[in-house]
Motif scaffolding. Structure first.
Motif, PDB file in Angstrom:
ATOM      1  N   ASP A  87       2.083   0.259 -10.528  1.00  0.00           N
ATOM      2  CA  ASP A  87       1.908   1.291  -9.513  1.00  0.00           C
ATOM      3  C   ASP A  87       3.001   1.243  -8.450  1.00  0.00           C
ATOM      4  O   ASP A  87       3.110   2.150  -7.637  1.00  0.00           O
ATOM      5  CB  ASP A  87       0.523   1.173  -8.879  1.00  0.00           C
ATOM      6  CG  ASP A  87       0.164  -0.250  -8.543  1.00  0.00           C
ATOM      7  OD1 ASP A  87       0.364  -0.643  -7.402  1.00  0.00           O
ATOM      8  OD2 ASP A  87      -0.284  -0.986  -9.455  1.00  0.00           O
ATOM      9  N   ASP A  90       8.051   4.232  -9.550  1.00  0.00           N
ATOM     10  CA  ASP A  90       7.910   5.692  -9.624  1.00  0.00           C
ATOM     11  C   ASP A  90       7.976   6.122 -11.096  1.00  0.00           C
ATOM     12  O   ASP A  90       9.054   6.325 -11.666  1.00  0.00           O
ATOM     13  CB  ASP A  90       9.003   6.380  -8.798  1.00  0.00           C
ATOM     14  CG  ASP A  90       8.727   7.882  -8.675  1.00  0.00           C
ATOM     15  OD1 ASP A  90       8.478   8.531  -9.714  1.00  0.00           O
ATOM     16  OD2 ASP A  90       8.747   8.390  -7.550  1.00  0.00           O
ATOM     17  N   THR A 215      -3.970   4.401 -10.062  1.00  0.00           N
ATOM     18  CA  THR A 215      -3.248   5.662 -10.269  1.00  0.00           C
ATOM     19  C   THR A 215      -3.711   6.618  -9.174  1.00  0.00           C
ATOM     20  O   THR A 215      -4.594   6.273  -8.380  1.00  0.00           O
ATOM     21  CB  THR A 215      -3.592   6.275 -11.643  1.00  0.00           C
ATOM     22  OG1 THR A 215      -4.990   6.623 -11.631  1.00  0.00           O
ATOM     23  CG2 THR A 215      -3.326   5.313 -12.780  1.00  0.00           C
ATOM     24  N   GLU A 216      -3.133   7.827  -9.169  1.00  0.00           N
ATOM     25  CA  GLU A 216      -3.615   8.799  -8.190  1.00  0.00           C
ATOM     26  C   GLU A 216      -5.101   9.071  -8.375  1.00  0.00           C
ATOM     27  O   GLU A 216      -5.836   9.313  -7.426  1.00  0.00           O
ATOM     28  CB  GLU A 216      -2.829  10.112  -8.341  1.00  0.00           C
ATOM     29  CG  GLU A 216      -1.551  10.098  -7.524  1.00  0.00           C
ATOM     30  CD  GLU A 216      -0.704  11.326  -7.795  1.00  0.00           C
ATOM     31  OE1 GLU A 216      -1.283  12.419  -7.964  1.00  0.00           O
ATOM     32  OE2 GLU A 216       0.528  11.179  -7.845  1.00  0.00           O
ATOM     33  N   GLN A 217      -5.559   9.027  -9.632  1.00  0.00           N
ATOM     34  CA  GLN A 217      -6.964   9.330  -9.919  1.00  0.00           C
ATOM     35  C   GLN A 217      -7.896   8.189  -9.514  1.00  0.00           C
ATOM     36  O   GLN A 217      -9.057   8.416  -9.215  1.00  0.00           O
ATOM     37  CB  GLN A 217      -7.179   9.616 -11.419  1.00  0.00           C
ATOM     38  CG  GLN A 217      -6.623  10.954 -11.898  1.00  0.00           C
ATOM     39  CD  GLN A 217      -5.099  10.925 -12.002  1.00  0.00           C
ATOM     40  OE1 GLN A 217      -4.532   9.966 -12.490  1.00  0.00           O
ATOM     41  NE2 GLN A 217      -4.456  11.979 -11.507  1.00  0.00           N
ATOM     42  N   LYS A 219      -7.249   5.796  -7.075  1.00  0.00           N
ATOM     43  CA  LYS A 219      -7.162   5.332  -5.687  1.00  0.00           C
ATOM     44  C   LYS A 219      -8.501   5.590  -4.993  1.00  0.00           C
ATOM     45  O   LYS A 219      -9.066   6.676  -5.113  1.00  0.00           O
ATOM     46  CB  LYS A 219      -6.025   6.038  -4.949  1.00  0.00           C
ATOM     47  CG  LYS A 219      -5.881   5.499  -3.538  1.00  0.00           C
ATOM     48  CD  LYS A 219      -4.677   5.962  -2.765  1.00  0.00           C
ATOM     49  CE  LYS A 219      -4.725   5.251  -1.411  1.00  0.00           C
ATOM     50  NZ  LYS A 219      -3.699   5.685  -0.482  1.00  0.00           N
TER      51      LYS A 219
END
Lengths: 314, 314
Positions: A87, A90, A215-217, A219
């Motif tokens: 994470d 990028d 991941t963004e999902q 967090k």
């Protein structure tokens, strides 16, 4: 001659770097960016290295590998990280450029799972608190027994049933725990109860163990609502990444007794750890040490070297 | 009237006594000898109780039930102890008089086994030391990684493969450990390697876990010779009784690095714990807490009450 060796840009430094260097001193020209305060391009100048000659980065999770860094290295082809997660890299930029990310993969699943069980068992049986008590590291107070403390029969909600989650499940089954899980998809090869919704899992669990990547999902996948659903007798174990849990809310819930305890190997802003946690006997803290063993380090070095070898020889 | 209730002589007091009393206030006339400094017979006098009316004792391991005590109570028929072991009771005198000893038997095997695994995992992964480090309970020094720290593959030598030993084995198998054992007799129903000799077991083991009762035969079953056979990488976990291990020699071996570490829930002269152990990060100490949980206490009370009921109604 050293300058003919492929340059390896070392950001971080990886926890394993010293061992890696001692194992492979003649394999790479090590560019130790971590030991310099200069911006990257200026640092490379001091090393007489043109940015376009850097094809490989070696890093750990302490050092963000941003899109800017990646863009400044036009020949970059591989980023090897001495971590399981990635994470800090990028991935969008890597995908766009076709840059390979070499992680430690699942080889430390057993070690990380051991740590998860260790933290859980420590919170439940108050091992660290007992050790402090016996060693008189805390002002004397009568020993307070842990209440309601059997591991057997506890309902364990595993968030992320990958290699690590599966190893956690295997261990806790031997303690006669009941295993349930949430992940992106139901795993048809296991008989554990699947929850498509973390909130429902938390409501039905005594313990939540965070084993998924950040991941963004994912967090704050454990936010205040999830903690309240877990409830006053609930325990949170995090061996994934700090930001999987809303740390501010976790601190509040622990201080107010809205959950029972926590075992944490990872934190949202490492190495910072919220000071409010220091005095809580129901909280066991670990310095992101799940795979910090000499055995693991040696394995990591071999694994990173193998990835780099494959890259440079292809 | 209270004086018609059967007197129950409480020595110790048992850790569970307060709970027991609150659960069964009208069942017994509690004679709290533990709260008096008087010799037993004088204490009984202050309670207007003739020694021959005392048929039952309730005790824990802190209070020796000597032959003298037993002989001074001519009608004694049962000694209920809130412990699994009974090395604090003069069994010879009990046998001679036909006095029943009611222990907690094997009902806490799972809890004690959990503690054994907890201590082992804590020594190996330095959980308590890590917690102290993160909580800044020790003067700052850089975090030193545990070396050679995988639980998987470790050869576990279990001394005493009774209910507790078997539960320890079951748990550690799930961590992919290799189980071996020593006990009085080979157990034909398990496939673990049997050692008739503790010294040989120690030589072949990475870890020794003491799960046997303390008897004349097992006192100091782990002596200096056994520790040296276990060797510099060896770990000792004791959840049995302190005197199973020669504690002076253990302290010396730990300080000199002749063994790697120890996880101890029991000590030779409890509540005394050798101060030399307080500063050792490779030693995890627990206040004889293996079954010290509220769940266990409630279970103990029920179990003791059942034994006493059966005795008084027979």
């Amino acid at each position: 001659m050293d300058s003919e060796l492929p340059p390896l840009l070392v950001l971080g430094p990886p926890a394993v770097f010293n061992i890696f260097k001692s194992q492979y001193p003649h394999k790479y020209r090590f560019l130790n960016a971590f030991s310099s305060d200069l911006p990257l391009l200026q640092f490379l100048q001091t090393q007489n290295t043109h940015p376009s000659s850097v094809r490989a980065i070696f890093c750990n999770q302490r050092q963000l590998v941003t899109a800017d860094i990646i863009r400044s290295l036009p020949s970059l082809g591989i980023i090897a990280t001495s971590t399981v997660g990635y994470d800090h890299i990028d991935t969008t930029e890597c995908r766009r450029r076709g840059i390979q990310i070499a992680t430690l993969g699942s080889q430390f699943a057993a070690d990380v799972a051991d740590m998860a069980v260790a933290l859980l068992i420590d919170v439940i049986f108050k091992i660290s608190a007992g050790d402090r008590f016996v060693k008189k590291l805390v002002p004397f107070k009568p020993w307070s027994f842990p209440s309601d403390s059997k591991l057997g029969g506890k309902r364990i909600g595993i968030i992320g049933l990958g290699r690590i989650g599966a190893e956690v499940a295997k261990r806790l089954e031997a303690f006669d725990c009941i295993i349930m899980y949430h992940s992106r998809n139901k795993n048809p090869s296991v008989s554990y109860t699947f929850y498509s919704n973390v909130l429902d899992l938390a409501s039905d669990s005594d313990v939540l163990v965070l084993c998924c990547p950040l991941t963004e999902q994912t967090k704050y996948i454990v936010n205040k609502e999830v903690m309240l659903a877990l409830g006053k007798d609930g325990i949170i174990v995090n061996i994934g990444r700090g930001a999987l849990v809303d740390e501010n809310e976790l601190v509040q819930c622990l201080m107010k007794g809205e959950i029972r305890g926590a075992g944490l190997d990872v934190f949202e802003n490492e190495p910072y750890v919220p000071k409010e946690l220091f005095s809580l006997d129901n909280v066991v803290l670990s310095p992101h040490a799940a795979a910090l063993t000499l055995d693991c380090f040696m394995d990591s070095c071999r694994h990173v070297a193998k990835s780099l070898d494959a890259f440079f020889s292809s």
